[in-house]
Write an enzyme that holds these catalytic residues in place. Sequence first.
Site, PDB file in Angstrom:
ATOM      1  N   ARG A   1      -3.686   2.162 -11.519  1.00  0.00           N
ATOM      2  CA  ARG A   1      -4.080   2.168  -9.966  1.00  0.00           C
ATOM      3  C   ARG A   1      -3.864   3.339  -9.186  1.00  0.00           C
ATOM      4  O   ARG A   1      -2.995   3.959  -9.216  1.00  0.00           O
ATOM      5  CB  ARG A   1      -3.893   0.783  -9.843  1.00  0.00           C
ATOM      6  CG  ARG A   1      -2.115   0.948  -9.307  1.00  0.00           C
ATOM      7  CD  ARG A   1      -1.599  -0.487  -8.913  1.00  0.00           C
ATOM      8  NE  ARG A   1      -0.581  -0.749  -8.062  1.00  0.00           N
ATOM      9  CZ  ARG A   1       0.659   0.530  -8.224  1.00  0.00           C
ATOM     10  NH1 ARG A   1       0.119   1.120  -7.514  1.00  0.00           N
ATOM     11  NH2 ARG A   1       1.501   0.210  -8.159  1.00  0.00           N
ATOM     12  N   GLY A   2      -4.253   4.231  -7.483  1.00  0.00           N
ATOM     13  CA  GLY A   2      -4.017   4.319  -6.966  1.00  0.00           C
ATOM     14  C   GLY A   2      -2.548   4.186  -6.534  1.00  0.00           C
ATOM     15  O   GLY A   2      -2.224   3.044  -6.225  1.00  0.00           O
TER      16      GLY A   2
ATOM     17  N   ASP B   1       1.378   3.748  -4.223  1.00  0.00           N
ATOM     18  CA  ASP B   1       2.885   4.451  -4.380  1.00  0.00           C
ATOM     19  C   ASP B   1       3.341   2.961  -5.631  1.00  0.00           C
ATOM     20  O   ASP B   1       2.485   2.723  -5.766  1.00  0.00           O
ATOM     21  CB  ASP B   1       3.383   3.898  -3.193  1.00  0.00           C
ATOM     22  CG  ASP B   1       4.830   4.894  -3.545  1.00  0.00           C
ATOM     23  OD1 ASP B   1       5.381   4.547  -4.291  1.00  0.00           O
ATOM     24  OD2 ASP B   1       5.376   6.228  -2.110  1.00  0.00           O
ATOM     25  N   ILE B   2       4.861   2.537  -4.971  1.00  0.00           N
ATOM     26  CA  ILE B   2       5.647   1.510  -5.666  1.00  0.00           C
ATOM     27  C   ILE B   2       5.037   0.003  -5.624  1.00  0.00           C
ATOM     28  O   ILE B   2       5.043   0.132  -4.825  1.00  0.00           O
ATOM     29  CB  ILE B   2       7.272   1.925  -6.136  1.00  0.00           C
ATOM     30  CG1 ILE B   2       7.830   1.279  -6.997  1.00  0.00           C
ATOM     31  CG2 ILE B   2       7.356   1.765  -4.372  1.00  0.00           C
ATOM     32  CD1 ILE B   2       8.932   1.640  -7.548  1.00  0.00           C
TER      33      ILE B   2
ATOM     34  N   TYR C   1       5.835  -4.213  -6.578  1.00  0.00           N
ATOM     35  CA  TYR C   1       6.341  -5.331  -7.451  1.00  0.00           C
ATOM     36  C   TYR C   1       5.594  -6.452  -7.706  1.00  0.00           C
ATOM     37  O   TYR C   1       4.424  -6.620  -6.830  1.00  0.00           O
ATOM     38  CB  TYR C   1       7.633  -6.060  -6.740  1.00  0.00           C
ATOM     39  CG  TYR C   1       8.582  -6.904  -7.484  1.00  0.00           C
ATOM     40  CD1 TYR C   1       9.102  -7.045  -8.553  1.00  0.00           C
ATOM     41  CD2 TYR C   1       7.778  -7.975  -6.970  1.00  0.00           C
ATOM     42  CE1 TYR C   1       9.897  -8.200  -9.051  1.00  0.00           C
ATOM     43  CE2 TYR C   1       8.067  -9.497  -7.566  1.00  0.00           C
ATOM     44  CZ  TYR C   1       9.495  -9.215  -8.756  1.00  0.00           C
ATOM     45  OH  TYR C   1       9.815 -10.253  -9.102  1.00  0.00           O
ATOM     46  N   HIS C   2       5.619  -7.071  -8.708  1.00  0.00           N
ATOM     47  CA  HIS C   2       5.074  -8.645  -9.056  1.00  0.00           C
ATOM     48  C   HIS C   2       6.185  -9.462  -9.793  1.00  0.00           C
ATOM     49  O   HIS C   2       6.968  -8.928 -10.624  1.00  0.00           O
ATOM     50  CB  HIS C   2       4.084  -8.121  -9.950  1.00  0.00           C
ATOM     51  CG  HIS C   2       2.745  -7.132  -9.903  1.00  0.00           C
ATOM     52  ND1 HIS C   2       2.057  -7.358  -8.337  1.00  0.00           N
ATOM     53  CD2 HIS C   2       2.281  -6.386 -10.884  1.00  0.00           C
ATOM     54  CE1 HIS C   2       1.515  -6.630  -8.348  1.00  0.00           C
ATOM     55  NE2 HIS C   2       0.878  -5.939  -9.197  1.00  0.00           N
TER      56      HIS C   2
ATOM     57  N   CYS D   1       5.130   0.139  -1.926  1.00  0.00           N
ATOM     58  CA  CYS D   1       3.951   1.150  -0.982  1.00  0.00           C
ATOM     59  C   CYS D   1       4.632   2.354  -0.208  1.00  0.00           C
ATOM     60  O   CYS D   1       3.383   2.958   0.325  1.00  0.00           O
ATOM     61  CB  CYS D   1       3.201   0.320  -0.061  1.00  0.00           C
ATOM     62  SG  CYS D   1       1.433  -1.539  -1.406  1.00  0.00           S
TER      63      CYS D   1
END
Length: 231
Positions: free
Chosen positions: A77-78, A80-81, A83-84, A181
């Site tokens: 995906r586009g 930044d970083i 968390y899930h 993000c």
Amino acid sequence: MKNTLNCLDLGLIDYHEAFAIQETIFKKVKENKMEDTLLFQENFPIITLGRGTHPENLLKTQNELKQMGIKITEVSRGGDISYHGPGQLVVSPIIHLEKYINGAHQFVRLLEQVVINVLSSYQLEGFRIKGKSGVWINESISNSERKIAALGIAISHGITFHGVSINLCPNLEHFRTIIPCGITDKDVTSFEAAGVYVPTLETLKIAFIEEFNMMFATESVEINLKKLYNF
């Protein structure tokens, strides 16, 4: 006439296993072997590195993350970083974009609006912040603007994948292992942290489907994995 929209809920699942299923759906949708699909999931703790990730936004070493039970992976995906983890609903629309709207920018705005509409049902006033994707709320407890839903999409062959994550009651301490993000001046929040009623993921999923159907003029049909592999 409304477009048919499949809805598939994977429940709590390993991120990589879920993404393999997402790739299968993407291939079938691209080849017009199945209808456009909303894929729902809840993941075990994992940090995902989008194509725009800056290394400095990862605040822990891989060994430290392992000790916390958090995996890490690069994704297509586009953004930044991110968390899930448990307590977060992840929704991936796998749809032919041109059936509904013109372009990725409008798609992101409409996805945000779906989330904003869902939040309003739970006494949460969601809004956008210019230049930052996602949905935010004014959290009364901290008296600050905080992100409650993050977006990160990809488009290939005119078909979308990845999507949006909504925080119900995840472990917010896990977000402190990253700069979500890449946004340094604003924190994340959740239904639980905002002090409102926390629905089940199933209830939130149903609300999301209803709002998505209205926004994109679709008619949803629940499917399961057996149905997926029989298409």
